[in-house]
Design a protein around this motif. Structure first.
Motif, PDB file in Angstrom:
ATOM      1  N   GLY A 136      69.110 -71.994 -20.451  1.00  0.00           N
ATOM      2  CA  GLY A 136      70.455 -72.484 -20.705  1.00  0.00           C
ATOM      3  C   GLY A 136      71.496 -71.597 -20.072  1.00  0.00           C
ATOM      4  O   GLY A 136      71.182 -70.572 -19.453  1.00  0.00           O
ATOM      5  N   CYS A 138      75.879 -70.265 -20.465  1.00  0.00           N
ATOM      6  CA  CYS A 138      77.049 -70.129 -21.320  1.00  0.00           C
ATOM      7  C   CYS A 138      78.240 -69.730 -20.466  1.00  0.00           C
ATOM      8  O   CYS A 138      78.123 -68.846 -19.606  1.00  0.00           O
ATOM      9  CB  CYS A 138      76.802 -69.081 -22.401  1.00  0.00           C
ATOM     10  N   GLU A 146      81.507 -72.643 -23.857  1.00  0.00           N
ATOM     11  CA  GLU A 146      80.732 -73.829 -23.504  1.00  0.00           C
ATOM     12  C   GLU A 146      79.273 -73.441 -23.254  1.00  0.00           C
ATOM     13  O   GLU A 146      79.002 -72.397 -22.650  1.00  0.00           O
ATOM     14  CB  GLU A 146      81.307 -74.501 -22.255  1.00  0.00           C
ATOM     15  N   GLY A 148      75.225 -75.060 -22.160  1.00  0.00           N
ATOM     16  CA  GLY A 148      74.459 -76.136 -21.572  1.00  0.00           C
ATOM     17  C   GLY A 148      73.000 -75.722 -21.480  1.00  0.00           C
ATOM     18  O   GLY A 148      72.676 -74.533 -21.547  1.00  0.00           O
ATOM     19  N   THR A 150      69.086 -76.449 -19.464  1.00  0.00           N
ATOM     20  CA  THR A 150      68.386 -77.054 -18.325  1.00  0.00           C
ATOM     21  C   THR A 150      67.724 -78.360 -18.744  1.00  0.00           C
ATOM     22  O   THR A 150      67.614 -79.291 -17.938  1.00  0.00           O
ATOM     23  CB  THR A 150      67.318 -76.096 -17.777  1.00  0.00           C
ATOM     24  N   GLU A 152      68.897 -80.627 -20.713  1.00  0.00           N
ATOM     25  CA  GLU A 152      69.881 -81.708 -20.650  1.00  0.00           C
ATOM     26  C   GLU A 152      70.046 -82.200 -19.218  1.00  0.00           C
ATOM     27  O   GLU A 152      70.122 -83.404 -18.960  1.00  0.00           O
ATOM     28  CB  GLU A 152      71.222 -81.227 -21.203  1.00  0.00           C
ATOM     29  N   ARG A 153      70.127 -81.259 -18.272  1.00  0.00           N
ATOM     30  CA  ARG A 153      70.289 -81.652 -16.872  1.00  0.00           C
ATOM     31  C   ARG A 153      69.074 -82.414 -16.372  1.00  0.00           C
ATOM     32  O   ARG A 153      69.187 -83.412 -15.644  1.00  0.00           O
ATOM     33  CB  ARG A 153      70.513 -80.405 -16.028  1.00  0.00           C
ATOM     34  N   ARG A 156      69.119 -85.925 -17.756  1.00  0.00           N
ATOM     35  CA  ARG A 156      70.108 -86.749 -17.079  1.00  0.00           C
ATOM     36  C   ARG A 156      69.610 -87.177 -15.705  1.00  0.00           C
ATOM     37  O   ARG A 156      69.835 -88.313 -15.272  1.00  0.00           O
ATOM     38  CB  ARG A 156      71.427 -85.978 -16.938  1.00  0.00           C
ATOM     39  N   ILE A 168      77.800 -86.853 -21.299  1.00  0.00           N
ATOM     40  CA  ILE A 168      77.381 -85.816 -20.348  1.00  0.00           C
ATOM     41  C   ILE A 168      78.258 -85.908 -19.106  1.00  0.00           C
ATOM     42  O   ILE A 168      78.351 -86.957 -18.475  1.00  0.00           O
ATOM     43  CB  ILE A 168      75.903 -85.964 -19.981  1.00  0.00           C
ATOM     44  N   GLU A 169      78.888 -84.825 -18.762  1.00  0.00           N
ATOM     45  CA  GLU A 169      79.828 -84.810 -17.640  1.00  0.00           C
ATOM     46  C   GLU A 169      79.109 -84.882 -16.302  1.00  0.00           C
ATOM     47  O   GLU A 169      78.099 -84.221 -16.082  1.00  0.00           O
ATOM     48  CB  GLU A 169      80.671 -83.539 -17.701  1.00  0.00           C
TER      49      GLU A 169
END
Length: 206
Positions: A136, A138, A146, A148, A150, A152-153, A156, A168-169
Motif C-alpha cells: 500500500g 500513504c 490518504e 491506497g 495495490t 485496489e489498483r 480496478r 475509485i479515482e
C-alpha cells in the motif's frame, strides 16, 4: 500456522524543531509502552498532541494508536542533520502505517505546508496463503492523510469497464477536476460519465 509481516522504510527531510518533536513523541511512546514514567513534555509536544484530560498529558499522543495500551510504531527511527534534518523510519515485522502517518502529520506542519510526504509499505506471509501478500501507499498532507492499496489498483485493472467503481479515482481524470466543474456548473454528469465524456474529447494518440 503462519506469520504475517508488515514492512516499510522511508526517509524525509524536515526542520530541526519538527524532528525534535518527532523524537520526543517517539520516546514518550516508548516509555509508555514499557510502563516507565515518561519525561517532562514540552510545550511544542502538548500543542501537537493536546491532552483531553489535564491529569494525563500523554493521552493526546495515545489517541493516534490503534490500542492506547500498546503504543508502538512497529518501527525504528534515525535522525541526522542540523538545520534541515533527515528522518528515516523503518520496520520489518509490524510497521504501523496509520500511526506513523498520524505522527508525521502532527509533528511536521511547516514541512507539510510546503509539500506532502509519502511512503509505501508491504505485507507478506511466511506461508503461501491466498491474499497473504500485498502492499500500500500513504500520502500525508497538512489537512488530510490518504491511503491506497495495490489490491485496489489490481481489482480496478481486472474489472470489466462496464463494472467500474465510481468511488475509485481514475488517475488521468482527478476527482478534484470533476468537483471543480460541478461546483462551477460546467457539468452535471456523474463522475464515471464525466470521465467517459472527457476521454472521448481527447485526441487519439498516433
Amino acid at each position: 500456522m503462519a506469520d504475517y509481516y508488515v514492512q516499510g522504510s522511508f526517509s524525509f527531510t524536515c526542520t530541526a524543531a519538527e524532528s525534535a518533536l518527532i523524537e520526543e513523541a517517539w520516546q514518550h511512546a516508548a516509555d509508555l509502552g514499557d510502563k516507565a514514567a515518561p519525561g517532562e513534555s514540552s510545550a511544542e509536544f502538548l500543542a501537537a498532541f493536546p491532552p483531553t484530560d489535564l491529569g494525563n498529558p500523554f493521552n493526546g499522543l495515545l489517541e493516534i494508536f490503534d490500542d492506547p495500551n500498546f503504543p508502538t510504531f512497529g518501527a525504528e527511527i534515525e535522525i541526522s542533520g542540523a538545520g534541515t534534518c533527515l528522518v528515516t523510519i523503518f520496520g520489518d515485522t509490524d510497521f504501523q502505517p496509520d500511526t506513523i502517518a498520524a505522527l508525521v502529520q502532527r509533528c511536521c506542519r511547516q514541512t507539510l505546508s510546503e509539500a506532502p510526504i509519502g511512503f509505501e509499505w508491504s505485507y507478506s506471509c511466511s506461508r503461501p496463503r491466498a491474499d497473504g501478500i500485498g502492499g500500500g501507499w500513504c500520502a500525508i498532507f497538512v489537512d488530510r492523510i490518504e491511503f491506497g492499496a495495490t489490491r485496489e489498483r489490481l481489482a480496478r485493472t481486472l474489472r470489466p469497464a462496464t463494472h467500474r467503481d465510481p468511488w475509485i479515482e481514475e488517475p488521468a481524470h482527478p476527482l478534484s477536476d470533476w468537483r471543480s466543474e460541478v461546483a462551477n456548473d460546467d457539468t452535471r454528469l456523474g463522475y464515471l460519465d464525466w470521465v467517459d465524456a472527457r476521454s472521448a474529447a481527447l485526441p487519439n494518440p498516433r
